[in-house]
Design a protein around this motif. Structure first.
Motif, short mmCIF file in Angstrom:
data_model
loop_
_atom_site.label_atom_id
_atom_site.label_comp_id
_atom_site.label_asym_id
_atom_site.label_seq_id
_atom_site.Cartn_x
_atom_site.Cartn_y
_atom_site.Cartn_z
N GLU A 39 0.83 -1.21 0.00
CA GLU A 39 0.00 0.00 0.00
C GLU A 39 0.86 1.26 0.00
O GLU A 39 0.57 2.23 -0.71
CB GLU A 39 -0.95 0.03 1.20
N VAL A 40 1.94 1.27 0.80
CA VAL A 40 2.83 2.43 0.84
C VAL A 40 3.57 2.56 -0.49
O VAL A 40 3.76 3.68 -0.99
CB VAL A 40 3.80 2.36 2.05
N VAL A 41 3.96 1.44 -1.09
CA VAL A 41 4.58 1.48 -2.42
C VAL A 41 3.61 2.15 -3.41
O VAL A 41 4.02 3.03 -4.18
CB VAL A 41 4.97 0.07 -2.91
N ASP A 42 2.34 1.80 -3.36
CA ASP A 42 1.34 2.42 -4.25
C ASP A 42 1.29 3.93 -4.05
O ASP A 42 1.20 4.69 -5.02
CB ASP A 42 -0.05 1.83 -4.02
N PHE A 48 5.18 10.31 -6.21
CA PHE A 48 6.51 10.74 -6.65
C PHE A 48 6.91 10.22 -8.03
O PHE A 48 7.94 10.62 -8.56
CB PHE A 48 7.58 10.28 -5.64
N GLY A 49 6.16 9.26 -8.55
CA GLY A 49 6.55 8.67 -9.81
C GLY A 49 7.71 7.70 -9.67
O GLY A 49 8.36 7.34 -10.65
N ASP A 50 8.00 7.28 -8.43
CA ASP A 50 9.07 6.30 -8.20
C ASP A 50 8.67 4.95 -8.77
O ASP A 50 7.48 4.66 -8.93
CB ASP A 50 9.31 6.13 -6.69
N THR A 51 9.66 4.11 -9.02
CA THR A 51 9.37 2.73 -9.39
C THR A 51 9.05 1.95 -8.12
O THR A 51 9.34 2.42 -7.00
CB THR A 51 10.58 2.06 -10.08
N GLU A 52 8.48 0.77 -8.28
CA GLU A 52 8.21 -0.07 -7.10
C GLU A 52 9.50 -0.38 -6.37
O GLU A 52 9.54 -0.36 -5.14
CB GLU A 52 7.49 -1.35 -7.51
N GLU A 53 10.57 -0.68 -7.10
CA GLU A 53 11.85 -1.02 -6.48
C GLU A 53 12.41 0.17 -5.69
O GLU A 53 12.87 0.01 -4.57
CB GLU A 53 12.86 -1.49 -7.54
N GLU A 54 12.36 1.38 -6.28
CA GLU A 54 12.82 2.58 -5.57
C GLU A 54 12.01 2.80 -4.29
O GLU A 54 12.56 3.15 -3.24
CB GLU A 54 12.69 3.82 -6.46
N GLU A 101 -2.62 10.05 -5.30
CA GLU A 101 -3.37 11.00 -6.14
C GLU A 101 -4.88 10.85 -5.99
O GLU A 101 -5.62 11.82 -6.11
CB GLU A 101 -2.95 10.86 -7.61
N ASN A 102 -5.36 9.64 -5.68
CA ASN A 102 -6.80 9.41 -5.52
C ASN A 102 -7.35 9.95 -4.21
O ASN A 102 -8.56 9.99 -4.02
CB ASN A 102 -7.12 7.93 -5.64
N ALA A 103 -6.46 10.32 -3.28
CA ALA A 103 -6.91 10.78 -1.96
C ALA A 103 -6.63 12.27 -1.74
O ALA A 103 -6.82 12.77 -0.63
CB ALA A 103 -6.22 9.96 -0.87
N ARG A 104 -6.20 12.96 -2.76
CA ARG A 104 -5.86 14.38 -2.60
C ARG A 104 -7.11 15.22 -2.35
O ARG A 104 -8.21 14.82 -2.66
CB ARG A 104 -5.11 14.88 -3.83
N ASN A 105 -6.90 16.37 -1.72
CA ASN A 105 -7.97 17.32 -1.38
C ASN A 105 -8.90 16.78 -0.31
O ASN A 105 -10.07 17.16 -0.25
CB ASN A 105 -8.76 17.75 -2.64
#
Length: 163
Positions: A39-42, A48-54, A101-105
Protein backbone atom coordinates in the motif's frame (compact mmCIF):
# COMPACT_ATOMS: atom_id res chain seq x y z
CA UNK A 1 27.43 26.75 -17.24
CA UNK A 2 29.87 28.46 -14.91
CA UNK A 3 32.92 26.32 -14.18
CA UNK A 4 31.26 23.27 -15.69
CA UNK A 5 28.19 23.33 -13.44
CA UNK A 6 24.57 23.83 -14.47
CA UNK A 7 21.59 24.81 -12.29
CA UNK A 8 19.52 21.73 -11.45
CA UNK A 9 16.82 22.74 -8.94
CA UNK A 10 16.09 24.92 -5.92
CA UNK A 11 14.82 23.79 -2.53
CA UNK A 12 13.33 25.68 0.41
CA UNK A 13 13.81 24.65 4.02
CA UNK A 14 10.69 25.46 6.00
CA UNK A 15 9.95 25.34 9.73
CA UNK A 16 6.93 25.35 12.05
CA UNK A 17 7.01 25.83 15.81
CA UNK A 18 5.59 23.07 18.01
CA UNK A 19 4.78 24.96 21.22
CA UNK A 20 1.21 23.74 21.51
CA UNK A 21 -0.81 20.75 20.44
CA UNK A 22 -2.65 21.20 17.15
CA UNK A 23 -6.20 19.91 16.88
CA UNK A 24 -6.53 17.61 13.89
CA UNK A 25 -9.97 18.07 12.36
CA UNK A 26 -9.96 15.17 9.98
CA UNK A 27 -10.89 11.53 9.64
CA UNK A 28 -7.25 10.76 8.82
CA UNK A 29 -5.58 8.37 11.25
CA UNK A 30 -1.75 8.30 11.42
CA UNK A 31 -0.06 5.11 12.61
CA UNK A 32 3.49 3.76 12.61
CA UNK A 33 4.33 1.56 9.61
CA UNK A 34 4.09 -2.15 10.32
CA UNK A 35 3.51 -4.30 7.26
CA UNK A 36 1.69 -2.12 4.73
CA UNK A 37 4.51 -2.32 2.15
CA UNK A 38 2.40 -2.80 -0.98
CA UNK A 39 0.00 0.00 0.00
CA UNK A 40 2.83 2.43 0.84
CA UNK A 41 4.58 1.48 -2.42
CA UNK A 42 1.34 2.42 -4.25
CA UNK A 43 1.31 5.82 -2.50
CA UNK A 44 4.97 6.54 -3.32
CA UNK A 45 4.60 5.46 -6.95
CA UNK A 46 1.47 7.62 -7.29
CA UNK A 47 2.87 10.69 -5.51
CA UNK A 48 6.51 10.74 -6.65
CA UNK A 49 6.55 8.67 -9.81
CA UNK A 50 9.07 6.30 -8.20
CA UNK A 51 9.37 2.73 -9.39
CA UNK A 52 8.21 -0.07 -7.10
CA UNK A 53 11.85 -1.02 -6.48
CA UNK A 54 12.82 2.58 -5.57
CA UNK A 55 9.84 2.73 -3.21
CA UNK A 56 10.83 -0.52 -1.47
CA UNK A 57 14.40 0.75 -1.02
CA UNK A 58 13.04 3.96 0.54
CA UNK A 59 10.75 1.99 2.87
CA UNK A 60 13.64 -0.24 3.94
CA UNK A 61 15.87 2.79 4.58
CA UNK A 62 13.18 4.58 6.62
CA UNK A 63 12.33 1.51 8.71
CA UNK A 64 15.90 0.32 9.35
CA UNK A 65 17.72 3.61 10.04
CA UNK A 66 17.86 4.80 13.68
CA UNK A 67 15.86 7.95 14.54
CA UNK A 68 13.64 7.56 11.44
CA UNK A 69 9.95 6.64 11.82
CA UNK A 70 7.82 5.79 8.78
CA UNK A 71 4.22 6.78 9.39
CA UNK A 72 1.15 5.74 7.41
CA UNK A 73 -2.04 7.78 6.93
CA UNK A 74 -5.38 5.99 6.74
CA UNK A 75 -8.66 7.43 5.53
CA UNK A 76 -11.74 5.24 5.96
CA UNK A 77 -9.51 2.20 6.50
CA UNK A 78 -7.43 2.73 3.34
CA UNK A 79 -3.74 3.67 3.19
CA UNK A 80 -3.71 7.11 1.53
CA UNK A 81 -0.44 8.75 2.56
CA UNK A 82 2.88 8.55 4.33
CA UNK A 83 5.52 10.70 6.00
CA UNK A 84 8.81 9.87 7.66
CA UNK A 85 9.85 11.82 10.75
CA UNK A 86 13.54 12.08 11.56
CA UNK A 87 14.88 13.06 14.99
CA UNK A 88 17.83 15.47 14.84
CA UNK A 89 18.68 17.24 18.09
CA UNK A 90 15.95 19.73 18.98
CA UNK A 91 14.44 19.36 15.51
CA UNK A 92 12.07 16.86 14.01
CA UNK A 93 12.26 16.65 10.21
CA UNK A 94 9.25 15.64 8.14
CA UNK A 95 10.42 14.02 4.92
CA UNK A 96 8.95 11.97 2.10
CA UNK A 97 5.45 13.30 2.67
CA UNK A 98 3.29 11.66 0.02
CA UNK A 99 -0.45 11.46 -0.64
CA UNK A 100 -1.94 9.07 -3.18
CA UNK A 101 -3.37 11.00 -6.14
CA UNK A 102 -6.80 9.41 -5.52
CA UNK A 103 -6.91 10.78 -1.96
CA UNK A 104 -5.86 14.38 -2.60
CA UNK A 105 -7.97 17.32 -1.38
CA UNK A 106 -9.13 15.37 1.69
CA UNK A 107 -6.78 17.02 4.21
CA UNK A 108 -4.35 14.08 4.27
CA UNK A 109 -1.18 16.19 3.86
CA UNK A 110 -2.37 18.72 6.44
CA UNK A 111 -3.18 15.90 8.86
CA UNK A 112 0.31 14.40 8.38
CA UNK A 113 1.91 17.82 8.98
CA UNK A 114 -0.18 18.46 12.08
CA UNK A 115 0.54 14.95 13.36
CA UNK A 116 4.27 15.69 12.86
CA UNK A 117 3.99 18.94 14.84
CA UNK A 118 2.14 17.15 17.65
CA UNK A 119 4.72 14.35 17.68
CA UNK A 120 7.55 16.90 17.90
CA UNK A 121 5.75 18.59 20.80
CA UNK A 122 5.26 15.24 22.55
CA UNK A 123 8.99 14.50 22.14
CA UNK A 124 9.98 17.90 23.56
CA UNK A 125 11.27 19.18 20.20
CA UNK A 126 10.95 22.88 19.45
CA UNK A 127 10.33 22.72 15.71
CA UNK A 128 9.42 20.63 12.70
CA UNK A 129 11.49 21.19 9.57
CA UNK A 130 10.98 20.08 5.99
CA UNK A 131 12.53 20.62 2.57
CA UNK A 132 10.51 21.22 -0.58
CA UNK A 133 11.46 21.97 -4.17
CA UNK A 134 10.50 25.56 -4.96
CA UNK A 135 8.64 24.60 -8.14
CA UNK A 136 6.27 22.36 -6.13
CA UNK A 137 3.70 25.13 -5.71
CA UNK A 138 0.92 22.82 -4.50
CA UNK A 139 3.06 21.51 -1.63
CA UNK A 140 4.33 25.01 -0.77
CA UNK A 141 0.75 26.23 -0.46
CA UNK A 142 -0.20 23.32 1.84
CA UNK A 143 2.91 23.81 4.01
CA UNK A 144 2.32 27.56 4.35
CA UNK A 145 -1.35 27.02 5.31
CA UNK A 146 -0.14 24.51 7.93
CA UNK A 147 2.04 27.21 9.53
CA UNK A 148 5.42 26.50 7.94
CA UNK A 149 7.64 29.45 6.97
CA UNK A 150 10.74 29.51 4.78
CA UNK A 151 14.06 29.77 6.63
CA UNK A 152 16.47 29.17 3.74
CA UNK A 153 16.76 28.55 0.01
CA UNK A 154 19.34 26.22 -1.50
CA UNK A 155 20.31 26.04 -5.17
CA UNK A 156 21.51 22.68 -6.45
CA UNK A 157 23.83 22.35 -9.42
CA UNK A 158 25.03 19.38 -11.43
CA UNK A 159 28.43 18.95 -12.98
CA UNK A 160 28.24 19.31 -16.72
CA UNK A 161 30.22 16.78 -18.71
CA UNK A 162 30.19 19.06 -21.73
CA UNK A 163 33.09 21.45 -22.20
Amino acid sequence: HKLGYAFDFQERTMVAATMRKVEIESEVEVLEYTKEESEVVDVLVSAFGDTEEESKVLIDFNTQTPNRHLMVAYLQGEVVGTVTVVEEGEKLWATGLAVHENARNNGVATSLLNWSKNEANRMGKTSVYLDVETDNTQALSIYERAGFTTVSNTHFYTRSLLK
